[in-house]
Design a protein around this motif. Structure first.
Motif, short mmCIF file in Angstrom:
data_model
loop_
_atom_site.label_atom_id
_atom_site.label_comp_id
_atom_site.label_asym_id
_atom_site.label_seq_id
_atom_site.Cartn_x
_atom_site.Cartn_y
_atom_site.Cartn_z
N THR A 1 25.44 71.53 -29.36
CA THR A 1 24.80 71.05 -29.68
C THR A 1 23.94 69.59 -28.76
N ILE A 2 22.83 69.97 -28.94
CA ILE A 2 21.43 68.62 -28.06
C ILE A 2 21.03 67.19 -29.27
N ASN A 3 21.47 66.65 -28.72
CA ASN A 3 21.12 64.99 -28.66
C ASN A 3 19.98 64.63 -28.09
N LEU A 4 18.88 64.00 -28.64
CA LEU A 4 17.92 63.57 -28.17
C LEU A 4 17.87 61.92 -27.50
N TYR A 5 17.57 61.17 -27.06
CA TYR A 5 17.95 59.73 -27.04
C TYR A 5 16.89 59.47 -25.99
N GLN A 6 16.37 58.32 -26.45
CA GLN A 6 15.72 57.25 -25.72
C GLN A 6 16.94 56.96 -24.24
N ALA A 7 16.29 56.84 -23.17
CA ALA A 7 17.03 56.72 -22.24
C ALA A 7 17.85 55.91 -21.07
N ASN A 8 18.70 55.55 -21.55
CA ASN A 8 18.96 53.73 -21.38
C ASN A 8 18.69 52.65 -21.97
N PHE A 9 18.59 53.57 -23.38
CA PHE A 9 18.18 51.98 -24.35
C PHE A 9 18.65 52.72 -25.83
N GLY A 10 20.42 52.08 -25.43
CA GLY A 10 20.67 52.34 -27.14
C GLY A 10 21.18 53.95 -27.40
N ASP A 11 21.60 53.97 -28.61
CA ASP A 11 22.29 54.76 -28.77
C ASP A 11 21.38 55.35 -29.58
N ARG A 12 20.29 55.84 -30.40
CA ARG A 12 20.13 56.24 -31.37
C ARG A 12 19.38 57.32 -31.48
N ILE A 13 20.10 58.22 -32.40
CA ILE A 13 18.89 59.62 -32.28
C ILE A 13 17.98 59.86 -33.24
N PHE A 14 16.87 60.40 -31.78
CA PHE A 14 15.90 61.04 -32.06
C PHE A 14 16.00 61.97 -32.94
N GLY A 15 16.92 63.65 -32.55
CA GLY A 15 16.79 64.56 -33.07
C GLY A 15 17.62 64.89 -32.34
N THR A 16 18.29 66.11 -33.52
CA THR A 16 19.20 67.10 -32.90
C THR A 16 18.48 68.97 -32.88
N ALA A 17 19.04 69.67 -32.22
CA ALA A 17 18.93 71.11 -32.31
C ALA A 17 20.83 71.86 -31.69
N VAL A 18 20.59 72.83 -32.16
CA VAL A 18 21.87 74.14 -31.25
C VAL A 18 21.15 74.70 -30.21
N VAL A 19 21.72 74.90 -29.09
CA VAL A 19 21.07 75.93 -28.75
C VAL A 19 21.09 77.08 -28.73
N ASP A 20 20.11 77.88 -28.71
CA ASP A 20 20.74 79.33 -29.38
C ASP A 20 21.31 80.37 -28.59
N ALA A 21 20.77 81.80 -28.67
CA ALA A 21 21.85 82.86 -28.25
C ALA A 21 21.30 83.20 -26.03
N ASN A 22 19.49 82.42 -26.97
CA ASN A 22 19.49 83.00 -25.21
C ASN A 22 19.40 81.95 -24.44
N GLY A 23 19.88 80.79 -24.82
CA GLY A 23 19.90 79.06 -24.06
C GLY A 23 18.96 78.58 -24.02
N ASP A 24 18.02 78.94 -24.54
CA ASP A 24 16.90 77.52 -25.40
C ASP A 24 17.11 76.85 -26.01
N TRP A 25 16.58 75.71 -26.92
CA TRP A 25 16.68 74.66 -27.41
C TRP A 25 15.09 74.81 -27.75
N ALA B 1 11.45 70.27 -26.20
CA ALA B 1 12.80 71.45 -25.64
C ALA B 1 13.14 71.51 -23.97
N GLY B 2 14.03 72.71 -24.45
CA GLY B 2 14.17 73.40 -23.40
C GLY B 2 15.67 74.31 -22.67
N ARG B 3 16.18 73.68 -22.28
CA ARG B 3 17.73 74.72 -22.41
C ARG B 3 19.12 74.25 -21.78
N GLY B 4 19.58 75.31 -22.24
CA GLY B 4 21.48 74.52 -22.70
C GLY B 4 21.94 75.67 -22.80
#
Length: 473
Positions: A229-253, A221-224
């Motif tokens: 649209t939030i895309n979740l990756y393993q840092a510095n290791f390829g372009d595999r997307i582990f999950g996605t989310a859309v930031v809500d009206a309050n800035g949370d995802w 979870a986090g802020r945006g």
């Protein structure tokens, strides 16, 4: 007044009359409410006519009593912005209208200022550069649209029609609408609103925390920026997307990975896309633990009492359930794995005397994972008894002498009841079956509960009945 049809058809006009001179406006672009000025030096007319045409379409007409010089302010709303038009004037002398003097291809300026920067939907700092177009010499004032009269900045439009300002007051975080006005001939003209977002465009991961121990698919979870649209990756290791989310009206995802994280050290990173530009979060390093829980105590082959301390490792936040392996569904105890990945259980139901196999499960995201079995031997060693101080006693020292009875030769250990594994003191039960302990660790002030167990080579007993006392130092 002369007939307007006659004027349009150029009847009764004296071609020999000298045309008047148009002094104002000048050729080019004019502003709403512009003034028409004309004159004739050799004659002394009695009346003047003003006609403004867009091609063959008449936009404006006035006949005015005047002599050598004619002045008239055209109505501010007479001509639409962006219209190209011609101005015509002539005068009446000796009952005859003279020829028309004309000023052609004028352009009516749009009095509304324009904001060109930042663009609609842009992500900005609290004091971004704001720029646009306006009428040369006009003063621009910057406001938050539909929200009070606070002026965030001012500018003067230059000779080229450009203006810019840097706010002298911070914009408010989140969605923000800009608007500016400019004043022309004592009239305010307002721009269209421009919606921006005041924020750091870099997304933030707030969960899991740096260094956390997690399962293979923990909640992330986090802020945006709202709607990004939030895309979740393993840092510095390829372009595999582990999950996605859309930031809500309050800035949370938040997102739960759809692909397992790899066990061991793992770095999370997310990006968010705004106006076709990607912004990346800082990396968050976590440890991804095995989903299978582990029993670390008692060890295989240990001889224990009927309610030994059972401890192990698991996924932080997971629920641990203790069972007898391969036999029934009796739940002997539960625990929640702490932030460090540790758990411990003192059974609430006696383990069965004899050979006994322990097993635990942990539940993660509604899935159950099982440990390896641990075989132990359970004996029915009786529990020690605390005889002094009595339950409910008030003592005036933080290290009171504790007395009790037990099995001759057994080792008695003193604990705080149902809390942790700190040993406050030990003693060997005498041949008379009695023992005494002078605590080596001070009891905390206030309410305090005591318990104890006793151990022989054959195993460790269950816990003594808890005695509650009050430390009043």
């Amino acid at each position: 007044m002369a007939d307007e049809t006659d004027i349009k058809n150029a009847e009764e006009q004296k071609p020999n009359w000298i045309k008047p001179e148009i002094y104002h406006p000048r050729p080019g672009t004019v502003l709403p409410g512009f003034t028409v000025q004309a004159g004739i030096d050799l004659f002394n007319p009695s009346r003047w006519q003003l006609k403004i045409m867009e091609g063959d379409k008449e936009l404006y007409f006035r006949e005015i009593s005047a002599e050598q010089y004619f002045t008239h302010n055209v109505g501010k709303d007479a001509i639409k912005p962006g219209t190209r038009f011609d101005v015509h004037v002539h005068y009446l002398l000796s009952s005859i209208w003279g020829q028309w003097a004309s000023l052609k291809n004028l352009l009516m300026a749009d009095p509304k200022p324009v904001i060109t920067e930042p663009a609609e939907g842009a992500i900005t700092s609290k004091r971004p550069r704001v720029a646009g177009r306006g009428i040369s010499g006009a003063t621009i004032k910057l406001y938050q649209a539909n929200f009070g009269d606070r002026i965030f900045g001012t500018a003067v439009v230059d000779a080229n029609g450009d203006w810019q300002t840097t706010p002298v007051i911070d914009f408010f975080d989140g969605p923000f609408e800009l608007v500016v006005n400019q004043t022309i001939s004592d009239t305010e003209y307002w721009s269209e609103n421009v919606k921006i977002i005041v924020a750091d465009p870099k997304p933030v991961i707030t969960e899991p925390a740096e260094g956390a121990v997690t399962s293979r698919r923990p909640l992330v979870a986090g802020r945006g920026i709202p709607d990004a649209t939030i895309n979740l990756y393993q840092a510095n290791f390829g372009d595999r997307i582990f999950g996605t989310a859309v930031v809500d009206a309050n800035g949370d995802w938040q997102t739960t990975p759809v692909i397992d994280f790899f066990e061991g050290s793992f770095q999370l990173v997310v990006n968010q896309t705004i106006n076709n530009t990607e912004y990346w979060s800082d990396n968050v390093r976590i440890t991804v633990a095995a989903t299978k829980p582990e029993i670390t105590a008692p060890a295989v082959g240990t001889v224990t009492s009927r309610r030994p301390l059972v401890a192990g490792r698991g996924i932080p936040g997971a629920t641990i359930n203790l069972y007898q392996a391969n036999i029934g569904t009796v739940l002997f105890g539960t625990a929640v794995v702490d932030a460090n990945g540790n758990w411990q259980i003192i059974p609430v139901v006696d383990l069965y005397v004899g050979t006994f196999q322990l097993v635990v499960s942990q539940i993660i995201s509604n899935a159950e994972y099982w440990s390896d079995n641990v075989r132990i031997t359970v004996i029915a060693l009786r529990v020690p008894v605390i005889t002094s101080p009595e339950d409910g006693a008030i003592v005036s020292t933080d290290k009171p002498m504790i007395h009790g009875s037990g099995y001759a030769g057994a080792t008695v250990k003193l604990y705080q009841g149902n809390v942790g594994d700190t040993v406050f003191g030990t003693a060997i039960v005498g041949l008379d079956g009695n023992w005494s302990i002078s605590p080596t660790v001070a009891f905390p002030k206030g309410e305090f509960s005591l318990t104890a167990n006793q151990s022989l080579v054959s195993g460790t007993s269950d816990w003594a009945k808890v005695v509650n006392i009050r430390i009043d130092v």
